[in-house]
Enzyme design. Structure first.
Site: not given
Ligand SMILES: *[C@@H]1O[C@H](CO)[C@@H](O)[C@H](O)[C@H]1NC(C)=O
Ligand SMILES: *[C@@H]1O[C@H](CO)[C@@H](O)[C@H](O)[C@H]1NC(C)=O
Ligand SMILES: *[C@@H]1O[C@H](CO)[C@@H](O)[C@H](O)[C@H]1NC(C)=O
Ligand SMILES: *[C@@H]1O[C@H](CO)[C@@H](O)[C@H](O)[C@H]1NC(C)=O
Ligand SMILES: *[C@@H]1O[C@H](CO)[C@@H](O)[C@H](O)[C@H]1NC(C)=O
Ligand SMILES: *[C@@H]1O[C@H](CO)[C@@H](O)[C@H](O)[C@H]1NC(C)=O
Ligand SMILES: *[C@@H]1O[C@H](CO)[C@@H](O)[C@H](O)[C@H]1NC(C)=O
Ligand SMILES: *[C@@H]1O[C@H](CO)[C@@H](O)[C@H](O)[C@H]1NC(C)=O
Ligand SMILES: *[C@@H]1O[C@H](CO)[C@@H](O)[C@H](O)[C@H]1NC(C)=O
Length: 475
Positions: A78, A333
């Site tokens: 994101h 991540d």
């Protein structure tokens, strides 16, 4: 003829307009000899700074002359966001401590506090994408989509609906949507189909966020507090400049994080300049340690997590562009660093030291998963050259830099021959057996690239994003 046309005609005649301008070897160099980007704190913010391109190895990100990209697979984090509640609580506690000192006139590196205001007036925005300023998360996603529409748009014949896969987390879904709007422009509403893949561990391997049930130490690993001497130095400096201030070494990284998050909503954060490069390097390294040991090369379970996406990518490349020429995926991540590790990229030759800061750092998380960080696998279809055979090759591009496999780069442009890529992927420890997925009875392989929705029902946010003005911070 209008004045504008007269001016343009004059410029063209003078050889000074756009493409028609000839190369002037006397005045200009073909290539710059200067690289001014060596100093940039964004490179030392780990995973909580704004996006930055990776510093590459000088390999052209355009396909090699003999090759064309015929299939692309991406997984993107994101974009820039507000902090989560836990991080925000820590940051705000450190700020409260600053203000509790009752200092009325700030001096030295904190002089900016005389007129600074906090960047997030509303706790309801915690966890969400940011949308203001040049480092905005939604802007990042849209821009990436537009750039990739230009770069990879040739893979879309315009005939079928293109799925876009997003982990089921609000900011991840919003990133996927904005990317899609950037990529498809006016065709987004009819030609893209957002597919939301639950992030629940019960998805097993059929997930963009697979959970390794056997990795029981994972959460504890992430929250291991590691501290470094640079933070005590910073606290002493700021306290000396502002008598009455009583910061300590644990307050410092929280205040630095105020700066990294401020930068995701505003063009400028004075907090960044309050700390030295050494301090930023230490700040980034603490996060590098977490990624390395908790979701990267230092955790064998997490390498197995990365196997899911790597194996599915191999299977998709074997199926080829006729099945799905583009696979756009959005996650977090800590699910991208395992893929990079599983593929055998960014693996330092020795484990990272816990108590000192190696510099240059062989595992800089700001180069792998900054906000908006992305890994792209390109399937290349190549004609024969003097040094390589015609055939299929694979390249990895991380944050716009081509990252060659240390053990496989004999193809055009340092790419990896497909047969060798197959070997690399088939040798990754298997997620299903390593993580106890079969025993638990959850799905054992990634299926949604083959069975996806082609409806537009999820393409737009409708109503509340879960924004909650009464959000209270957990400590
Ligand atoms: C490969 O060769 C074919 C036949 O000459 C040509 O049409 C194609 O454009 C070439 N591909 C690339 C990437 O140069
Ligand atoms: C994409 O949009 C353009 C302009 O609205 C339209 O002409 C074209 O048919 C669309 N393509 C598809 C595949 O829907
Ligand atoms: C596919 O569509 C169905 C029906 O609208 C929906 O229930 C399901 O969640 C969708 N699946 C994905 C992956 O988007
Ligand atoms: C995950 O799925 C299980 C089984 O359906 C369910 O009990 C659980 O509440 C889900 N967890 C979350 C966070 O949605
Ligand atoms: C720094 O101060 C905070 C309270 O303001 C405390 O919780 C923390 O443990 C202190 N850290 C150190 C290293 O003393
Ligand atoms: C790899 O992916 C394919 C296609 O999804 C699947 O059939 C296969 O079981 C997977 N293999 C492993 C070892 O995960
Ligand atoms: C660093 O700490 C981690 C635990 O967080 C540990 O697993 C690892 O072995 C340590 N590495 C070194 C080189 O000491
Ligand atoms: C690549 O694969 C070929 C056979 O397909 C093999 O001979 C060669 O050793 C492999 N090279 C590497 C670096 O794995
Ligand atoms: C948005 O949701 C509301 C109810 O939740 C519904 O009535 C409305 O039709 C939806 N609008 C769109 C554009 O989907």
């Amino acid at each position: 003829m209008s004045l504008r046309n007269i001016l343009l005609t004059g410029l063209v005649a003078a050889g000074a307009y756009g493409q028609s301008r000839p190369y002037n070897g006397y005045q200009e160099k073909q290539f710059s000899q200067n690289f001014y980007d060596s100093y940039n704190p964004i490179k030392h913010m780990g995973g909580i700074g704004p996006y930055s391109d990776r510093v590459g190895y000088g390999i052209d990100p355009n396909p090699p002359a003999s090759c064309a990209v015929d299939q692309v697979i991406m997984v993107m984090r994101h974009g820039e966001r507000y902090p989560d509640g836990t991080t925000a609580a820590k940051n705000q506690a450190a700020l409260s401590k600053v203000y509790a000192s009752k200092i009325t006139t700030w001096a030295g590196d904190l002089a900016f506090l005389n007129d600074w205001t906090y960047y997030n007036p509303n706790q309801g925005l915690l966890d969400q994408e940011t949308f203001s300023g040049p480092y905005s998360g939604l802007l990042d996603a849209f821009k990436r989509g537009s750039e990739y529409g230009y770069k990879y748009g040739h893979l879309w014949g315009g005939q079928s609906t293109v799925p876009i896969f997003a982990g089921g987390y609000e900011r991840v879904v919003e990133t996927a949507r904005y990317f899609g709007m950037g990529f498809f422009g006016y065709n987004y509403s009819t030609s893209a189909a957002i597919n939301i893949i639950s992030e629940n561990y019960t998805q097993g391997a059929n997930s963009l966020t697979p959970t390794c049930l056997a990795d029981t130490g994972l959460l504890a690993c992430f929250y291991t507090v590691r501290t470094l001497p640079q933070f005590a130095v910073a606290a002493a400096r700021l306290n000396a400049q502002n008598p009455g201030l009583n910061l300590n070494s644990t307050d410092i990284p929280s205040l630095m994080a105020v700066g990294t998050f401020e930068l995701q909503t505003r063009p400028y954060s004075p907090w960044i300049n309050a700390f030295t490069l050494d301090e930023w390097v230490a700040f980034g390294y603490i996060q590098d340690l977490s990624y390395y040991y908790c979701s990267g090369p230092g955790d064998p379970y997490q390498i197995a997590v990365g196997q899911v996406f790597a194996n599915a990518s191999l299977a998709l490349m074997e199926a080829g562009p006729s099945h799905l020429p583009m696979s756009w995926n959005f996650a977090h991540d800590a699910y991208i660093t395992p893929i990079v590790a599983a593929l055998g990229l960014d693996r330092p030759s020795t484990p990272l030291p816990n108590n000192s800061v190696p510099f240059p750092n062989p595992y800089n998380s700001a180069d792998i998963v900054p906000m908006g960080g992305h890994l792209v696998l390109e399937r290349l279809s190549c004609n024969a050259t003097a040094s390589s055979a015609a055939g299929t090759y694979v390249r990895a591009v991380i944050n716009e830099a081509v990252v060659p496999w240390p053990t496989c780069q004999s193809g055009p442009g340092f790419s990896c021959p497909f047969a060798n890529f197959t070997t690399i992927v088939n040798n990754i420890p298997n997620f299903v057996s390593t993580c106890g997925v079969a025993k638990a009875g959850y799905p054992q392989y990634l299926d949604f690239w083959w069975k996806y929705n082609t409806t537009q029902t999820l393409n737009y946010q409708n109503g509340s994003i879960g924004y909650d003005e009464t959000y209270t911070l957990s400590k």
